[in-house]
Design a protein around this motif. Structure first.
Motif, short mmCIF file in Angstrom:
data_model
loop_
_atom_site.label_atom_id
_atom_site.label_comp_id
_atom_site.label_asym_id
_atom_site.label_seq_id
_atom_site.Cartn_x
_atom_site.Cartn_y
_atom_site.Cartn_z
N THR A 93 6.44 -8.47 -5.33
CA THR A 93 5.82 -7.58 -6.28
C THR A 93 6.79 -6.81 -6.85
OG1 THR A 93 3.79 -7.60 -4.83
CG2 THR A 93 4.07 -6.09 -6.48
N SER A 94 6.72 -6.71 -8.48
CA SER A 94 7.49 -5.57 -8.85
C SER A 94 6.55 -4.51 -9.31
CB SER A 94 8.30 -6.43 -10.00
OG SER A 94 7.46 -6.91 -10.94
N PHE A 95 7.28 -3.35 -9.29
CA PHE A 95 6.79 -2.28 -9.34
C PHE A 95 7.30 -1.21 -10.69
CE2 PHE A 95 6.19 -2.99 -5.09
CZ PHE A 95 4.84 -2.75 -4.80
N ALA A 96 6.59 -0.45 -11.39
CA ALA A 96 7.24 0.36 -12.30
C ALA A 96 6.86 1.83 -11.96
CB ALA A 96 6.68 0.17 -13.62
N VAL A 97 7.32 2.99 -12.43
CA VAL A 97 7.12 4.19 -12.35
C VAL A 97 5.55 4.58 -12.57
CG1 VAL A 97 7.93 6.46 -12.84
CG2 VAL A 97 9.36 4.87 -12.15
N LYS A 98 5.35 4.05 -13.84
CA LYS A 98 4.00 3.88 -14.18
C LYS A 98 3.55 2.79 -15.11
CE LYS A 98 5.14 7.19 -17.99
NZ LYS A 98 4.94 8.47 -18.69
N GLU A 99 2.31 2.64 -15.10
CA GLU A 99 1.59 1.40 -16.04
C GLU A 99 2.30 1.53 -17.28
OE1 GLU A 99 -2.54 -0.58 -16.87
OE2 GLU A 99 -2.37 0.99 -15.18
N GLY A 100 2.68 0.17 -17.72
CA GLY A 100 3.26 0.20 -19.06
C GLY A 100 4.63 0.07 -19.28
N GLU A 101 5.22 0.61 -18.12
CA GLU A 101 7.03 0.66 -18.17
C GLU A 101 7.63 -0.40 -17.35
OE1 GLU A 101 8.48 4.65 -16.47
OE2 GLU A 101 7.51 5.56 -18.10
N LEU A 102 8.76 -0.68 -17.74
CA LEU A 102 9.41 -1.88 -17.02
C LEU A 102 9.70 -1.65 -15.62
CD1 LEU A 102 12.25 -2.39 -19.70
CD2 LEU A 102 10.23 -3.80 -19.58
N PRO A 103 9.58 -2.63 -14.99
CA PRO A 103 9.77 -2.75 -13.38
C PRO A 103 11.03 -2.19 -13.09
CG PRO A 103 9.45 -4.97 -14.11
CD PRO A 103 9.52 -4.09 -15.32
N CYS A 104 10.94 -1.17 -11.76
CA CYS A 104 12.30 -0.67 -11.37
C CYS A 104 12.72 -1.02 -9.96
CB CYS A 104 12.36 0.80 -11.74
SG CYS A 104 10.94 1.44 -10.95
N PHE A 105 11.84 -1.38 -9.49
CA PHE A 105 11.51 -1.91 -7.74
C PHE A 105 10.66 -2.96 -7.53
CE2 PHE A 105 9.84 -0.76 -3.74
CZ PHE A 105 11.29 -0.28 -3.07
N ALA A 106 11.31 -3.53 -6.28
CA ALA A 106 10.16 -4.73 -6.14
C ALA A 106 10.38 -4.96 -4.55
CB ALA A 106 10.91 -6.11 -6.56
N ILE A 107 9.35 -5.51 -3.96
CA ILE A 107 9.29 -5.97 -2.82
C ILE A 107 9.19 -7.49 -2.53
CG2 ILE A 107 8.54 -4.01 -1.65
CD1 ILE A 107 5.64 -5.05 -1.42
N ASP A 142 0.85 -1.39 -0.05
CA ASP A 142 0.10 0.02 0.08
C ASP A 142 0.97 1.32 -0.08
OD1 ASP A 142 -2.37 -1.65 0.04
OD2 ASP A 142 -2.54 -1.37 2.10
N PHE A 143 1.94 1.20 0.68
CA PHE A 143 2.83 2.30 0.79
C PHE A 143 3.35 2.63 -0.76
CE2 PHE A 143 7.13 3.99 1.16
CZ PHE A 143 7.05 5.33 1.87
N TYR A 144 3.92 1.89 -1.25
CA TYR A 144 4.29 1.92 -2.62
C TYR A 144 3.59 2.34 -3.61
CZ TYR A 144 8.86 0.54 -0.47
OH TYR A 144 9.99 0.56 0.48
N THR A 145 2.25 1.89 -3.62
CA THR A 145 1.40 2.11 -4.54
C THR A 145 0.62 3.25 -4.28
OG1 THR A 145 -0.26 0.50 -3.43
CG2 THR A 145 0.84 -0.20 -5.38
N LYS A 146 -0.03 3.26 -3.07
CA LYS A 146 -0.77 4.43 -2.75
C LYS A 146 -0.02 5.91 -2.31
CE LYS A 146 -4.44 1.24 -1.22
NZ LYS A 146 -5.41 0.96 -0.42
N LYS A 147 0.92 5.66 -1.68
CA LYS A 147 1.94 6.90 -1.18
C LYS A 147 2.89 7.44 -2.22
CE LYS A 147 0.65 6.39 3.69
NZ LYS A 147 1.02 6.33 5.02
N ILE A 148 3.75 6.48 -2.49
CA ILE A 148 4.85 6.67 -3.39
C ILE A 148 4.17 6.92 -5.01
CG2 ILE A 148 7.03 5.91 -4.35
CD1 ILE A 148 7.00 6.84 -1.60
N GLY A 149 3.05 5.94 -5.40
CA GLY A 149 2.60 6.09 -6.56
C GLY A 149 2.97 5.26 -7.54
N LEU A 150 3.72 4.25 -7.34
CA LEU A 150 4.25 3.26 -8.20
C LEU A 150 3.18 2.17 -8.69
CD1 LEU A 150 7.61 2.05 -6.31
CD2 LEU A 150 7.38 3.84 -8.27
N SER A 151 3.14 1.66 -9.83
CA SER A 151 2.36 0.68 -10.25
C SER A 151 2.83 -0.79 -10.27
CB SER A 151 2.06 1.08 -11.87
OG SER A 151 1.09 0.23 -12.48
#
Length: 135
Positions: A41-55, A21-30
């Motif tokens: 879970t892997s995250f991108a800066v915005k939807e459609g981009e390659l992942p750059c961060f994970a938990i 929730d922190f990384y999606t709702k507060k930081i805004g990662l997708s």
């Protein structure tokens, strides 16, 4: 070794859902892969981009034979720098010959869909060298 493509992975030790929730709702990662339930879970800066961060649920690190939390008063592992490799065996051998001490030889983790190995720097920071090409 593709050090320029290093990704940071946070090892979640307490509340996976709260971190998601922190990384999606507060930081805004997708979220690119995985969900609030984990264990990855892997995250991108915005939807459609390659992942750059994970938990990743820290308890699942035990899937890598040879991994153990630091002992004694050492800080437990909470962050892993993930370095992709186009030739894991070659990079492993080169680093080993240079004096890098690995936790174990490269191994296939079928549940993760990749081969990987881990080492620590002199400060005890954890690094994963991996080949996620599916071999």
């Amino acid at each position: 070794m593709q050090f320029n493509k290093t990704t940071i992975r946070i090892l979640v030790r307490k509340d996976y859902g709260a971190c998601f929730d922190f990384y999606t709702k507060k930081i805004g990662l997708s979220a690119v892969w995985g969900d609030r339930n984990g264990p990855y879970t892997s995250f991108a800066v915005k939807e459609g981009e390659l992942p750059c961060f994970a938990i990743f649920a820290g308890a699942n690190m035990a899937m890598f034979n040879g991994y153990a939390q630091p002992h004694g008063n050492a800080q437990p592992d909470t962050v892993v720098a993930v370095i992709p490799s186009e030739n894991l065996d070659k990079d492993y051998q080169r680093l080993k010959e240079a004096g890098v001490q690995f936790l174990s030889e490269p191994q296939l983790i079928e549940a993760w869909g990749m081969r990987c190995t881990y080492f620590r720097d002199p400060e005890g920071n954890l690094f994963e060298l991996n080949d996620a090409s599916g071999v």
